[in-house]
Design a protein around this motif. Structure first.
Motif, short mmCIF file in Angstrom:
data_model
loop_
_atom_site.label_atom_id
_atom_site.label_comp_id
_atom_site.label_asym_id
_atom_site.label_seq_id
_atom_site.Cartn_x
_atom_site.Cartn_y
_atom_site.Cartn_z
N THR A 139 57.86 126.68 121.24
CA THR A 139 58.84 126.22 122.20
C THR A 139 58.24 126.34 123.59
OG1 THR A 139 60.59 126.99 120.76
CG2 THR A 139 61.19 126.55 123.04
N HIS A 142 62.10 127.57 127.21
CA HIS A 142 63.24 128.21 126.57
C HIS A 142 64.00 128.99 127.62
CE1 HIS A 142 65.46 129.27 123.06
NE2 HIS A 142 64.48 128.99 122.22
N GLN A 149 61.32 137.47 120.39
CA GLN A 149 60.92 136.08 120.60
C GLN A 149 59.66 136.01 121.45
OE1 GLN A 149 64.67 134.81 122.29
NE2 GLN A 149 65.12 133.55 120.52
N ALA A 174 60.10 121.61 119.18
CA ALA A 174 60.61 122.56 120.16
C ALA A 174 61.95 122.10 120.73
CB ALA A 174 59.59 122.73 121.29
N ASP A 177 64.63 122.72 118.23
CA ASP A 177 64.88 124.16 118.21
C ASP A 177 65.87 124.54 119.31
OD1 ASP A 177 64.78 126.94 118.37
OD2 ASP A 177 62.62 127.07 118.12
N SER A 180 69.36 122.97 118.96
CA SER A 180 70.15 123.57 117.88
C SER A 180 70.80 124.87 118.34
CB SER A 180 69.28 123.82 116.64
OG SER A 180 68.39 124.91 116.83
N ASN A 181 70.19 125.52 119.33
CA ASN A 181 70.78 126.73 119.88
C ASN A 181 71.90 126.43 120.88
OD1 ASN A 181 69.40 129.48 119.14
ND2 ASN A 181 67.75 127.96 119.17
N ALA A 216 62.75 124.67 112.33
CA ALA A 216 63.11 124.55 113.74
C ALA A 216 64.58 124.90 113.99
CB ALA A 216 62.82 123.14 114.24
N ILE A 217 65.45 124.62 113.03
CA ILE A 217 66.89 124.87 113.23
C ILE A 217 67.33 126.21 112.64
CG2 ILE A 217 67.41 122.40 113.28
CD1 ILE A 217 68.50 122.68 110.42
N GLU A 219 67.30 129.26 113.64
CA GLU A 219 68.05 130.15 114.52
C GLU A 219 69.37 129.53 114.96
OE1 GLU A 219 67.67 131.86 119.06
OE2 GLU A 219 65.83 131.65 117.90
N THR A 254 58.16 128.27 107.86
CA THR A 254 59.60 128.08 107.73
C THR A 254 60.24 129.24 107.00
OG1 THR A 254 59.44 125.67 107.84
CG2 THR A 254 61.39 126.57 106.78
N ARG A 257 60.88 132.11 109.17
CA ARG A 257 62.02 131.92 110.07
C ARG A 257 63.34 132.36 109.42
NH1 ARG A 257 62.15 130.24 115.42
NH2 ARG A 257 63.43 128.41 115.06
#
Length: 306
Positions: A139, A142, A149, A174, A177, A180-181, A216-217, A219, A254, A257
């Motif tokens: 990323t 961020h 992190q 990124a 990612d 999605s947050n 990527a998603i 989190e 993955t 994660r």
């Protein structure tokens, strides 16, 4: 006076937006990204049209233009207005980002001709110094990061330059990612059909970015994905034995994660099979898979102690 200058700049950018010259398009995208960072108020009256334009440019035939446009989503994610201005466009943007996470033809050519081991087995190739660290998307931009992190991103900084330091694939991953947050489970209705189509595809070039999307998603969409992890984790463990090293390596990342979910399940259900397979992959015939599996084992071990 400053206001009039700002208005003139915007007018000229809009005039140049669809120029046939790729350098012009690239610089228009770059200018909009810079304005988003420092003069977002100048963009707000036109934000809807700018977002639509950037979605189009993220799909530009020239990857350098598409990359400049993709940076827009990373910068926008850092703005307080992101959710409000993007919510009506997120359904259109998500598939665009997913498609951009696929290895480009140029990436594949470079992997095959310059770094043979990244596509096929490389047990006969001598180790290089840069073969040590794991490889995964990073990323670039961020918000506030936790210590964990930051530790993970410190490891990402050691990423090798197999294809390029920063490309459309990495930028798109990124962007997905960070978005999605912000949108969390709201994007899953658009993502789940894509994941269903890509994750189980026979073509590794489609399957591999599907696994990257899932990572990527991890989190941002965790709460919405937990109902599916009892099926997804065993499938990803199977992917550790895929014939393509790039699929095996992205599966390592993955799975790491989702380590926080795995370590809280019954040991024999997921943790033991996962660790056993990752330990086997430390002896994989591909160095990229070796370092990815080693990172996965270490990361799972760390999560187990939390």
């Amino acid at each position: 006076m400053i206001s009039r200058i700002g208005g003139a700049v915007m007018e000229n950018l809009f005039v140049l937006a669809d120029d046939n010259d790729l350098e012009v398009r690239k610089n228009v995208c770059k200018a909009l990204v810079m304005l988003l960072e420092v003069k977002i108020d100048k963009l707000m009256p036109h934000m809807n049209a700018i977002i639509q334009y950037m979605i189009i440019r993220t799909q530009d035939d020239d990857e350098t233009v598409a990359l400049e446009a993709c940076e827009f989503w990373l910068v926008l994610a850092d703005q307080e207005i992101c959710y409000d201005v993007l919510k009506s466009h997120i359904k259109t943007l998500i598939p665009v980002l997913v498609r951009s996470m696929k290895y480009s033809e140029l990436d594949i050519i470079l992997l095959i001709f310059n770094f043979q081991g990244d596509v096929d087995e490389d047990q006969n190739e001598p180790d290089r110094e840069e073969d040590i660290p794991p490889r995964f998307h990073k990323t670039k931009i961020h918000g506030t990061k936790t210590d964990e992190q930051m530790d993970e991103e410190d490891q990402e900084e050691k990423d090798d330059d197999t294809v390029s330091e920063w490309n459309l694939r990495k930028c798109s991953a990124a962007a997905l990612d960070v978005l999605s947050n912000i949108f969390h489970e709201e994007i899953l209705p658009d993502l789940l059909p894509i994941l269903k189509e890509t994750l189980f595809h026979q073509n590794w070039e489609i399957k591999e970015p599907g696994i990257l999307v899932l990572g990527a998603i991890a989190e941002g969409c965790y709460n919405g994905l937990t109902a599916h992890l009892d099926q997804l984790i065993p499938y990803l463990i199977q992917c550790l034995s895929d014939k393509k090293p790039l699929v095996r390596s992205i599966a390592c990342w993955t799975l790491s994660r989702y380590a926080h979910w795995v370590v809280h399940q019954p040991v024999d259900s997921y943790l033991r099979p996962l660790v056993e397979e990752l330990l086997k992959k430390i002896l994989d015939s591909n160095k990229r898979v070796q370092r990815g599996s080693l990172f996965g084992v270490c990361y799972i071990g760390r999560r187990s102690l939390i």
